[in-house]
Enzyme design. Sequence first.
Site, PDB file in Angstrom:
ATOM      1  N   GLY A  38       7.362 -17.626  25.110  1.00  0.00           N
ATOM      2  CA  GLY A  38       5.944 -17.573  25.455  1.00  0.00           C
ATOM      3  C   GLY A  38       5.104 -18.751  25.015  1.00  0.00           C
ATOM      4  O   GLY A  38       5.350 -19.912  25.350  1.00  0.00           O
ATOM      5  N   THR A  40       4.681 -20.108  22.109  1.00  0.00           N
ATOM      6  CA  THR A  40       5.329 -21.092  21.241  1.00  0.00           C
ATOM      7  C   THR A  40       6.138 -22.077  22.064  1.00  0.00           C
ATOM      8  O   THR A  40       6.150 -23.285  21.786  1.00  0.00           O
ATOM      9  CB  THR A  40       6.244 -20.391  20.217  1.00  0.00           C
ATOM     10  OG1 THR A  40       5.533 -19.345  19.565  1.00  0.00           O
ATOM     11  CG2 THR A  40       6.747 -21.385  19.181  1.00  0.00           C
ATOM     12  N   VAL A  68       8.564  -6.921  24.770  1.00  0.00           N
ATOM     13  CA  VAL A  68       9.999  -7.175  24.628  1.00  0.00           C
ATOM     14  C   VAL A  68      10.298  -8.593  25.103  1.00  0.00           C
ATOM     15  O   VAL A  68      10.171  -8.897  26.288  1.00  0.00           O
ATOM     16  CB  VAL A  68      10.846  -6.162  25.431  1.00  0.00           C
ATOM     17  CG1 VAL A  68      12.332  -6.466  25.243  1.00  0.00           C
ATOM     18  CG2 VAL A  68      10.535  -4.736  24.988  1.00  0.00           C
ATOM     19  N   LYS A  69      10.662  -9.440  24.152  1.00  0.00           N
ATOM     20  CA  LYS A  69      11.022 -10.826  24.478  1.00  0.00           C
ATOM     21  C   LYS A  69      12.351 -11.211  23.854  1.00  0.00           C
ATOM     22  O   LYS A  69      13.224 -11.756  24.518  1.00  0.00           O
ATOM     23  CB  LYS A  69       9.933 -11.781  23.965  1.00  0.00           C
ATOM     24  CG  LYS A  69       8.585 -11.623  24.639  1.00  0.00           C
ATOM     25  CD  LYS A  69       7.623 -12.739  24.254  1.00  0.00           C
ATOM     26  CE  LYS A  69       7.112 -12.589  22.828  1.00  0.00           C
ATOM     27  NZ  LYS A  69       6.104 -11.520  22.690  1.00  0.00           N
ATOM     28  N   THR A  70      12.492 -10.953  22.556  1.00  0.00           N
ATOM     29  CA  THR A  70      13.681 -11.412  21.824  1.00  0.00           C
ATOM     30  C   THR A  70      14.661 -10.293  21.493  1.00  0.00           C
ATOM     31  O   THR A  70      15.732 -10.562  20.940  1.00  0.00           O
ATOM     32  CB  THR A  70      13.250 -12.076  20.502  1.00  0.00           C
ATOM     33  OG1 THR A  70      12.468 -11.141  19.749  1.00  0.00           O
ATOM     34  CG2 THR A  70      12.420 -13.325  20.770  1.00  0.00           C
ATOM     35  N   LYS A 140      18.663 -10.855   6.209  1.00  0.00           N
ATOM     36  CA  LYS A 140      19.900 -10.143   5.859  1.00  0.00           C
ATOM     37  C   LYS A 140      21.087 -11.099   5.885  1.00  0.00           C
ATOM     38  O   LYS A 140      21.960 -11.055   5.005  1.00  0.00           O
ATOM     39  CB  LYS A 140      20.144  -8.986   6.833  1.00  0.00           C
ATOM     40  CG  LYS A 140      21.492  -8.297   6.623  1.00  0.00           C
ATOM     41  CD  LYS A 140      21.694  -7.128   7.576  1.00  0.00           C
ATOM     42  CE  LYS A 140      23.064  -6.504   7.361  1.00  0.00           C
ATOM     43  NZ  LYS A 140      23.269  -5.286   8.195  1.00  0.00           N
ATOM     44  N   TYR A 214      -0.217 -14.203 -21.574  1.00  0.00           N
ATOM     45  CA  TYR A 214       0.394 -12.994 -22.117  1.00  0.00           C
ATOM     46  C   TYR A 214      -0.471 -11.818 -21.695  1.00  0.00           C
ATOM     47  O   TYR A 214      -1.470 -11.982 -20.985  1.00  0.00           O
ATOM     48  CB  TYR A 214       0.545 -13.057 -23.645  1.00  0.00           C
ATOM     49  CG  TYR A 214      -0.707 -13.457 -24.407  1.00  0.00           C
ATOM     50  CD1 TYR A 214      -1.707 -12.516 -24.683  1.00  0.00           C
ATOM     51  CD2 TYR A 214      -0.879 -14.750 -24.872  1.00  0.00           C
ATOM     52  CE1 TYR A 214      -2.847 -12.864 -25.396  1.00  0.00           C
ATOM     53  CE2 TYR A 214      -2.012 -15.113 -25.587  1.00  0.00           C
ATOM     54  CZ  TYR A 214      -2.990 -14.161 -25.847  1.00  0.00           C
ATOM     55  OH  TYR A 214      -4.110 -14.508 -26.542  1.00  0.00           O
ATOM     56  N   HIS A 270     -15.178  -5.941 -24.526  1.00  0.00           N
ATOM     57  CA  HIS A 270     -14.169  -4.879 -24.460  1.00  0.00           C
ATOM     58  C   HIS A 270     -14.527  -3.832 -23.398  1.00  0.00           C
ATOM     59  O   HIS A 270     -14.466  -2.626 -23.630  1.00  0.00           O
ATOM     60  CB  HIS A 270     -13.966  -4.226 -25.830  1.00  0.00           C
ATOM     61  CG  HIS A 270     -13.487  -5.187 -26.871  1.00  0.00           C
ATOM     62  ND1 HIS A 270     -12.304  -5.882 -26.773  1.00  0.00           N
ATOM     63  CD2 HIS A 270     -14.063  -5.601 -28.030  1.00  0.00           C
ATOM     64  CE1 HIS A 270     -12.155  -6.662 -27.825  1.00  0.00           C
ATOM     65  NE2 HIS A 270     -13.210  -6.521 -28.602  1.00  0.00           N
ATOM     66  N   GLY A 299     -18.421 -14.161 -28.058  1.00  0.00           N
ATOM     67  CA  GLY A 299     -17.133 -14.095 -27.370  1.00  0.00           C
ATOM     68  C   GLY A 299     -17.129 -13.153 -26.194  1.00  0.00           C
ATOM     69  O   GLY A 299     -16.054 -12.764 -25.711  1.00  0.00           O
ATOM     70  N   PHE A 457     -22.363  16.729 -19.879  1.00  0.00           N
ATOM     71  CA  PHE A 457     -23.348  17.708 -20.365  1.00  0.00           C
ATOM     72  C   PHE A 457     -23.294  17.881 -21.884  1.00  0.00           C
ATOM     73  O   PHE A 457     -22.356  17.442 -22.556  1.00  0.00           O
ATOM     74  CB  PHE A 457     -23.164  19.049 -19.670  1.00  0.00           C
ATOM     75  CG  PHE A 457     -21.824  19.717 -19.895  1.00  0.00           C
ATOM     76  CD1 PHE A 457     -21.418  20.137 -21.153  1.00  0.00           C
ATOM     77  CD2 PHE A 457     -20.969  19.967 -18.831  1.00  0.00           C
ATOM     78  CE1 PHE A 457     -20.205  20.780 -21.366  1.00  0.00           C
ATOM     79  CE2 PHE A 457     -19.752  20.604 -19.021  1.00  0.00           C
ATOM     80  CZ  PHE A 457     -19.373  21.004 -20.289  1.00  0.00           C
TER      81      PHE A 457
END
Length: 508
Positions: A38, A40, A68-70, A140, A214, A270, A299, A457
Amino acid sequence: MSTPIQAKAALVSVFSKEGLEPLIKKFHELGITLYSTGGTEKFIRDLDIPVVPVEDITSYPSILGGRVKTLHPKIFGGILNRQDHEGDVAEMEEYQIPQLDIVIVDLYPFEKTVASGASEQDIVEKIDIGGISLIRAAAKNFKDTLCVSSVDDYEEVLELISANEGTTTLADRKRFAAKAFNVSSHYDTAIFNYFNEEETVYKASYTQGKSLRYGENPHQKGTFYGDFDAMFEQLHGKELSYNNLLDVDAAVNLMAEFKDENPTFAILKHNNACGVAQRATLHQAYVDALAGDPVSAFGGILIANKEIDKATAEEIHKLFCEVVIAPSYSEAALEILKEKKNRVLLVQKPVDLPKDQVRSCLNGVLVQDKDFITDSLKDLKTVTNNKPTVEELTDLVFASKICKHTKSNTIVFAKDKQLFASGTGQTSRVDALRQAVEKATSFGFDLKGAVMASDAFFPFPDCVELADKAGITAVIQPGGSIKDQLSIDYCNEHDVAMVMTGTRHFKH
């Protein structure tokens, strides 16, 4: 034939063509045969580079509107065949299947389409089938195939192919296979979360991770998963730590309560606010926020809801602070604040934050909706004979916003839109109240005429009694105790106004 492999053919089928041209030209220069589909295919032809349409291999055109192409044995056979397997090699020859050494796929932008508010039909059409299948197949078979699954990797692949004249090693291919499975699993997670409405299943995926120096302590490993740069532009300073990020998160959530209001400044330590004030100018808001607890501010994390100007920066510069956050800074302010080389300066960008809160628990995770309820004047129900004044109502809402973002059990004192003191993270609400009284007194605040907010409360009248004796004249709390009337009765007897919201704001 697991390593190395000289690439002779590549299948290229992508949605976005950005950054693709240099790679295609290099493939052509190296004599690598290109197969494509297509848009690409047209892109490659427009570069005056030969390309073989997939249809020439499959003998089928692109069908079903491009769905559905490939998806064909000759394509997947070319990807999945094992080059060191006698049977595979024989079948490749028998069925005239071309070997595909490289597969480059860029998936349809499913997440962007969802985020755009597109219709369900448009979203469904952005669920990639062929692309995701090509990625999984190539990844894979990494022993024989290089899988390139993201435009973000084009530059790295170009460098790899150029440096090695089209040859890849097993280590290269396995590394790119890991990237590919990261792409495919993230993609499927996004699709599931879009469709899921009933299943009690939690799936989350973050494709960006940043190792921190850390964790909470030096002996703990720490990593941030997320797109920090999408939310902030760091203008100056050192790398943020695990604890910095937690404090920045707390600061951002608190200031969101005051987003479109008058100049407001908050100082956190904090994860809790130790100073908050709203004033006519940001400079005064900072000065009064700092007065709330100048000791804890050392700080700390500073955040403003307006641009930081020169006058405010000059005051901030007198304080040692870790991080400053604002929607913008004046040039003069930046010049002053950058004088401390480690001070982190962040510009907060307008982005949507996650709607869920997640934390590890036991052998799993806890997930809950964020607390999006902000108490407002319309939510307040006066339950005492003495009604709060207009000024007290304003302060009650102000105090409630801070209380919502302070660790439970908590008590917050405020007056004239300034945080006087808070009692945080106590096992007893009475202890939280006593802590707040002690802090307010130590910093010279007169609590007479101030208001009090509680995140839950009062089971007994002892809290309102202690508050009254300290000078508090109005109280905001959710209500809901079977003994609410005891606190109401005390307030009626001592001319203290009390409003209830009906909404508890625990923060554990």
